[in-house]
Design a protein around this motif. Structure first.
Motif, PDB file in Angstrom:
ATOM      1  N   ALA A 127       0.841  -1.206   0.000  1.00  8.45           N
ATOM      2  CA  ALA A 127       0.000   0.000   0.000  1.00  8.45           C
ATOM      3  C   ALA A 127       0.871   1.249   0.000  1.00  8.45           C
ATOM      4  O   ALA A 127       0.511   2.276  -0.583  1.00  8.45           O
ATOM      5  CB  ALA A 127      -0.919   0.000   1.219  1.00  8.45           C
ATOM      6  N   ALA A 128       2.049   1.147   0.652  1.00  6.67           N
ATOM      7  CA  ALA A 128       2.948   2.298   0.728  1.00  6.67           C
ATOM      8  C   ALA A 128       3.414   2.732  -0.652  1.00  6.67           C
ATOM      9  O   ALA A 128       3.553   3.922  -0.926  1.00  6.67           O
ATOM     10  CB  ALA A 128       4.153   1.948   1.588  1.00  6.67           C
ATOM     11  N   PHE A 129       3.637   1.772  -1.526  1.00  3.11           N
ATOM     12  CA  PHE A 129       4.077   2.114  -2.890  1.00  3.11           C
ATOM     13  C   PHE A 129       3.043   2.990  -3.586  1.00  3.11           C
ATOM     14  O   PHE A 129       3.379   3.873  -4.364  1.00  3.11           O
ATOM     15  CB  PHE A 129       4.315   0.843  -3.708  1.00  3.11           C
ATOM     16  CG  PHE A 129       5.652   0.231  -3.426  1.00  3.11           C
ATOM     17  CD1 PHE A 129       6.826   0.830  -3.882  1.00  3.11           C
ATOM     18  CD2 PHE A 129       5.746  -0.935  -2.698  1.00  3.11           C
ATOM     19  CE1 PHE A 129       8.060   0.279  -3.612  1.00  3.11           C
ATOM     20  CE2 PHE A 129       6.974  -1.509  -2.424  1.00  3.11           C
ATOM     21  CZ  PHE A 129       8.141  -0.892  -2.876  1.00  3.11           C
ATOM     22  N   ARG A 130       1.768   2.717  -3.302  1.00  5.18           N
ATOM     23  CA  ARG A 130       0.710   3.517  -3.938  1.00  5.18           C
ATOM     24  C   ARG A 130       0.523   4.854  -3.210  1.00  5.18           C
ATOM     25  O   ARG A 130       0.345   5.883  -3.838  1.00  5.18           O
ATOM     26  CB  ARG A 130      -0.610   2.732  -3.924  1.00  5.18           C
ATOM     27  CG  ARG A 130      -0.604   1.571  -4.883  1.00  5.18           C
ATOM     28  CD  ARG A 130      -1.996   0.976  -4.984  1.00  5.18           C
ATOM     29  NE  ARG A 130      -2.346   0.225  -3.775  1.00  5.18           N
ATOM     30  CZ  ARG A 130      -2.031  -1.052  -3.563  1.00  5.18           C
ATOM     31  NH1 ARG A 130      -1.354  -1.703  -4.484  1.00  5.18           N
ATOM     32  NH2 ARG A 130      -2.380  -1.674  -2.469  1.00  5.18           N
ATOM     33  N   ALA A 131       0.599   4.802  -1.844  1.00  4.01           N
ATOM     34  CA  ALA A 131       0.312   6.024  -1.070  1.00  4.01           C
ATOM     35  C   ALA A 131       1.463   7.019  -1.078  1.00  4.01           C
ATOM     36  O   ALA A 131       1.242   8.216  -0.966  1.00  4.01           O
ATOM     37  CB  ALA A 131      -0.034   5.645   0.363  1.00  4.01           C
ATOM     38  N   PHE A 132       2.688   6.522  -1.202  1.00  3.81           N
ATOM     39  CA  PHE A 132       3.849   7.396  -1.032  1.00  3.81           C
ATOM     40  C   PHE A 132       4.373   7.992  -2.334  1.00  3.81           C
ATOM     41  O   PHE A 132       5.551   8.316  -2.436  1.00  3.81           O
ATOM     42  CB  PHE A 132       4.977   6.643  -0.312  1.00  3.81           C
ATOM     43  CG  PHE A 132       4.714   6.479   1.158  1.00  3.81           C
ATOM     44  CD1 PHE A 132       3.560   6.997   1.742  1.00  3.81           C
ATOM     45  CD2 PHE A 132       5.596   5.807   1.972  1.00  3.81           C
ATOM     46  CE1 PHE A 132       3.296   6.843   3.083  1.00  3.81           C
ATOM     47  CE2 PHE A 132       5.344   5.647   3.320  1.00  3.81           C
ATOM     48  CZ  PHE A 132       4.193   6.166   3.869  1.00  3.81           C
ATOM     49  N   ARG A 133       3.529   8.104  -3.312  1.00  6.05           N
ATOM     50  CA  ARG A 133       3.966   8.815  -4.519  1.00  6.05           C
ATOM     51  C   ARG A 133       4.018  10.293  -4.164  1.00  6.05           C
ATOM     52  O   ARG A 133       2.981  10.915  -3.908  1.00  6.05           O
ATOM     53  CB  ARG A 133       2.988   8.569  -5.656  1.00  6.05           C
ATOM     54  CG  ARG A 133       3.253   7.240  -6.328  1.00  6.05           C
ATOM     55  CD  ARG A 133       2.301   7.020  -7.462  1.00  6.05           C
ATOM     56  NE  ARG A 133       2.245   5.612  -7.787  1.00  6.05           N
ATOM     57  CZ  ARG A 133       1.209   5.008  -8.335  1.00  6.05           C
ATOM     58  NH1 ARG A 133       0.123   5.713  -8.595  1.00  6.05           N
ATOM     59  NH2 ARG A 133       1.239   3.743  -8.611  1.00  6.05           N
ATOM     60  N   VAL A 134       5.222  10.842  -4.137  1.00  7.52           N
ATOM     61  CA  VAL A 134       5.387  12.214  -3.655  1.00  7.52           C
ATOM     62  C   VAL A 134       4.930  13.197  -4.732  1.00  7.52           C
ATOM     63  O   VAL A 134       5.666  13.560  -5.630  1.00  7.52           O
ATOM     64  CB  VAL A 134       6.845  12.458  -3.242  1.00  7.52           C
ATOM     65  CG1 VAL A 134       7.005  13.869  -2.687  1.00  7.52           C
ATOM     66  CG2 VAL A 134       7.267  11.441  -2.196  1.00  7.52           C
ATOM     67  N   ARG A 135       3.664  13.605  -4.620  1.00  9.21           N
ATOM     68  CA  ARG A 135       3.110  14.534  -5.603  1.00  9.21           C
ATOM     69  C   ARG A 135       2.871  15.911  -5.011  1.00  9.21           C
ATOM     70  O   ARG A 135       2.608  16.852  -5.731  1.00  9.21           O
ATOM     71  CB  ARG A 135       1.773  13.996  -6.119  1.00  9.21           C
ATOM     72  CG  ARG A 135       1.923  12.781  -7.004  1.00  9.21           C
ATOM     73  CD  ARG A 135       0.555  12.229  -7.298  1.00  9.21           C
ATOM     74  NE  ARG A 135       0.638  11.060  -8.152  1.00  9.21           N
ATOM     75  CZ  ARG A 135      -0.332  10.192  -8.297  1.00  9.21           C
ATOM     76  NH1 ARG A 135      -1.460  10.339  -7.620  1.00  9.21           N
ATOM     77  NH2 ARG A 135      -0.210   9.147  -9.094  1.00  9.21           N
ATOM     78  N   SER A 136       2.869  16.010  -3.690  1.00  9.48           N
ATOM     79  CA  SER A 136       2.611  17.299  -3.034  1.00  9.48           C
ATOM     80  C   SER A 136       3.440  17.402  -1.765  1.00  9.48           C
ATOM     81  O   SER A 136       4.065  16.418  -1.342  1.00  9.48           O
ATOM     82  CB  SER A 136       1.125  17.399  -2.687  1.00  9.48           C
ATOM     83  OG  SER A 136       0.790  16.359  -1.794  1.00  9.48           O
ATOM     84  N   THR A 137       3.412  18.583  -1.160  1.00  7.29           N
ATOM     85  CA  THR A 137       4.151  18.796   0.092  1.00  7.29           C
ATOM     86  C   THR A 137       3.645  17.845   1.172  1.00  7.29           C
ATOM     87  O   THR A 137       4.433  17.256   1.919  1.00  7.29           O
ATOM     88  CB  THR A 137       3.951  20.253   0.578  1.00  7.29           C
ATOM     89  OG1 THR A 137       4.070  21.114  -0.538  1.00  7.29           O
ATOM     90  CG2 THR A 137       4.958  20.642   1.628  1.00  7.29           C
ATOM     91  N   GLU A 138       2.308  17.691   1.222  1.00  7.02           N
ATOM     92  CA  GLU A 138       1.715  16.844   2.259  1.00  7.02           C
ATOM     93  C   GLU A 138       2.197  15.402   2.112  1.00  7.02           C
ATOM     94  O   GLU A 138       2.575  14.751   3.091  1.00  7.02           O
ATOM     95  CB  GLU A 138       0.179  16.879   2.185  1.00  7.02           C
ATOM     96  CG  GLU A 138      -0.446  18.166   2.653  1.00  7.02           C
ATOM     97  CD  GLU A 138      -0.447  19.259   1.592  1.00  7.02           C
ATOM     98  OE1 GLU A 138      -0.060  18.967   0.438  1.00  7.02           O
ATOM     99  OE2 GLU A 138      -0.815  20.395   1.910  1.00  7.02           O
ATOM    100  N   ALA A 139       2.181  14.908   0.849  1.00  5.86           N
ATOM    101  CA  ALA A 139       2.610  13.526   0.595  1.00  5.86           C
ATOM    102  C   ALA A 139       4.088  13.351   0.937  1.00  5.86           C
ATOM    103  O   ALA A 139       4.495  12.315   1.482  1.00  5.86           O
ATOM    104  CB  ALA A 139       2.364  13.161  -0.861  1.00  5.86           C
ATOM    105  N   ALA A 140       4.885  14.387   0.642  1.00  2.00           N
ATOM    106  CA  ALA A 140       6.323  14.318   0.944  1.00  2.00           C
ATOM    107  C   ALA A 140       6.534  14.247   2.455  1.00  2.00           C
ATOM    108  O   ALA A 140       7.338  13.434   2.933  1.00  2.00           O
ATOM    109  CB  ALA A 140       7.037  15.538   0.371  1.00  2.00           C
ATOM    110  N   LEU A 141       5.805  15.072   3.210  1.00  2.00           N
ATOM    111  CA  LEU A 141       5.930  15.056   4.681  1.00  2.00           C
ATOM    112  C   LEU A 141       5.557  13.694   5.255  1.00  2.00           C
ATOM    113  O   LEU A 141       6.231  13.161   6.134  1.00  2.00           O
ATOM    114  CB  LEU A 141       5.038  16.141   5.297  1.00  2.00           C
ATOM    115  CG  LEU A 141       5.529  17.572   5.175  1.00  2.00           C
ATOM    116  CD1 LEU A 141       4.447  18.550   5.598  1.00  2.00           C
ATOM    117  CD2 LEU A 141       6.780  17.785   6.024  1.00  2.00           C
ATOM    118  N   LEU A 142       4.461  13.128   4.705  1.00  2.00           N
ATOM    119  CA  LEU A 142       4.001  11.806   5.138  1.00  2.00           C
ATOM    120  C   LEU A 142       5.093  10.756   4.906  1.00  2.00           C
ATOM    121  O   LEU A 142       5.441   9.976   5.797  1.00  2.00           O
ATOM    122  CB  LEU A 142       2.732  11.431   4.375  1.00  2.00           C
ATOM    123  CG  LEU A 142       2.033  10.166   4.817  1.00  2.00           C
ATOM    124  CD1 LEU A 142       0.945  10.498   5.813  1.00  2.00           C
ATOM    125  CD2 LEU A 142       1.393   9.464   3.631  1.00  2.00           C
ATOM    126  N   ALA A 143       5.653  10.766   3.698  1.00  2.00           N
ATOM    127  CA  ALA A 143       6.643   9.756   3.326  1.00  2.00           C
ATOM    128  C   ALA A 143       7.928   9.918   4.133  1.00  2.00           C
ATOM    129  O   ALA A 143       8.487   8.931   4.631  1.00  2.00           O
ATOM    130  CB  ALA A 143       6.949   9.872   1.828  1.00  2.00           C
TER     131      ALA A 143
END
Lengths: 226, 242
Positions: A127-143
């Protein structure tokens, strides 16, 4: 009548339990303790009812020869075996060393429960491979936060930091940088701040829902029908 | 390799492998293990609740109240309210009317008792245990007095490690407070998130994202830990490879 009596009971008992919090007199606290004991006992009956319902649904499936009915038979037999052994064979010695119940718990229940949860490690990773696509600041912070917490909890995290930063041309302060203190800081400061906010919000939500239930605004627990 | 001679270890190992077989695809071995797990766990919780609640809190006290221990059957001494436990016993039995569609409405009465008690308890319990406690714990000192003392003690040119620690603590508290307030503002939906509120709630989202990421990483590591435990069991306890 079928809905009004339960609504009345919920309102009176709920309000009484709230009053018992503010009035520590025995005229209030003793009945409140009794009501709490009643609820614990009725919930225990609820577990038995749940088991009976599982049995009923499974037995219906078996009698109709539904798809996968042999597995339902496994379910029914294992449930009945566990209950019969626990109630009539081991009795009060239930879960004592050497009993069949403890053997079942250690070798069947406990081992399968741990494996089921361990299995989730693979699905969380995929699931991480799908969720951690760094497309925004929020996604980058999450990853980044996830990566630091994961690496900070295993020795390879600190070893990787040493391999990266331990060079003569890097300033001394950076050379000593480890992953575990960064992980600890994330858990104690930003993670803790947001988690507290969520907990405070959830507490307010529980209080609001509790009042809605007591006041009869929230009635979904009564189910459908008249 | 010297595999275990314990039958229980073999059962646990085979069931572990049956569950892991799901990684390939859904198959009969996994389905067998899955249904066995549901059956055993449902049975386990029934027995657990019977012995820890129904037997010890209901049947035992009722036996004392009506079994002659208090001076003869139905002879209840003053101050002994154990006979009143007939009420939850009856309510518990009424819960089973749910299995019969014609009279399933009766099961709402015991359900109302459970919901009423827990709604009342949780309303005050969460207010005291979560809301007040969390707010109280969040009111941290910025450590300005300690910071001033630390600065006074050290010369500006030679800032001591204690001063750096005091500065770091103050920064952490400021960041924590900012994170808490902005995260709370994100959940404030009564006004449109524009202007200052918009900026604050966006900062709140960042804090929430870091929190979710950290929680995710924490969960992954706990699952990996369980996975290592299962492999250790298979290799060390079952196959006994050292």
């Amino acid at each position: 009548m079928k809905r009004e009596i339960p609504l009345f009971l919920t309102a009176v008992i709920g309000l009484f339990m709230i009053v018992s919090f503010f009035v520590p007199h025995q005229w209030v606290s003793v009945p409140a303790d009794f009501l709490q004991q009643c609820a614990v006992i009725v919930v225990a009956f609820g577990y038995v009812l749940g088991g009976a319902n599982v049995l009923r649904v499974s037995l219906e499936g078996i009698s109709r020869r539904e798809r996968d009915w042999p597995y339902k038979l496994v379910l029914v037999l294992s449930l009945l075996f566990t209950v019969i052994v626990g109630l009539f064979v081991d009795k009060q010695r239930w879960q004592d060393p050497g009993t069949i119940s403890l053997w079942l718990y250690d070798n069947v229940y406990s081992s399968m429960q741990a494996t089921m949860f361990a299995l989730l490690a693979f699905y969380i990773a995929s699931a991480a491979f799908r969720a951690f696509r760094v497309r925004s600041t929020e996604a980058a912070l999450l990853a980044i936060a996830a990566l630091i917490v994961m690496l900070g909890r295993v020795p390879i995290g600190d070893a990787a930091m040493t391999a990266i930063f331990h060079h003569a041309w890097i300033p001394h302060a950076l050379r000593e940088l480890k992953m575990s203190p960064i992980e600890e800081w994330i858990m104690n400061v930003p993670q803790s701040a947001a988690k507290r906010a969520v907990l405070i919000g959830a507490a307010m939500g529980v209080m609001a829902t509790g009042l809605r239930v007591i006041l009869g605004i929230e009635r979904s627990y009564l189910g459908g029908g008249d | 390799m010297n595999p275990s001679h314990d039958f229980g270890v073999w059962v646990a190992a085979l069931l572990t492998l049956f569950v892991f077989s799901f990684l390939y695809k859904d198959n009969p071995l996994y389905k067998f293990a899955e249904h066995l797990f549901v059956g055993v766990s449902a049975g386990y919780y029934i027995v657990l609740n019977y012995w820890t609640v129904i037997d010890s809190n209901l049947i035992g006290p009722l036996r004392v109240a009506f079994g002659g221990a208090a001076g003869g059957p139905l002879h209840v001494q003053q101050g002994d309210y154990r006979a009143l436990l007939l009420i939850p016993g009856l309510l518990g039995l009424l819960l089973f009317t749910r299995l019969f569609p014609r009279i399933d409405w009766i099961s709402r009465w015991p359900l109302a008792v459970i919901i009423g008690v827990y709604a009342g308890l949780k309303t005050t319990g969460f207010a005291q245990g979560d809301l007040v406690a969390q707010v109280q714990a969040s009111l941290q000192s910025f450590g300005l007095v300690e910071l001033a003392h630390a600065f006074k003690a050290s010369e500006l040119a030679h800032t001591s490690s204690a001063t750096w620690q005091a500065i770091g603590h103050s920064c952490d508290v400021v960041l924590f407070t900012a994170g808490l307030l902005t995260s709370l503002l994100y959940f404030y939906y009564s006004r449109e998130h524009k202007g200052a509120l918009g900026v604050s709630s966006r900062l709140g989202i960042w804090f929430l994202m870091v929190s979710f990421g950290a929680a995710y990483g924490y969960t992954v590591m706990s699952r990996i830990s369980l996975l290592i435990g299962r492999f250790q069991f298979l290799i060390e306890d079952w196959l006994r490879i050292r």
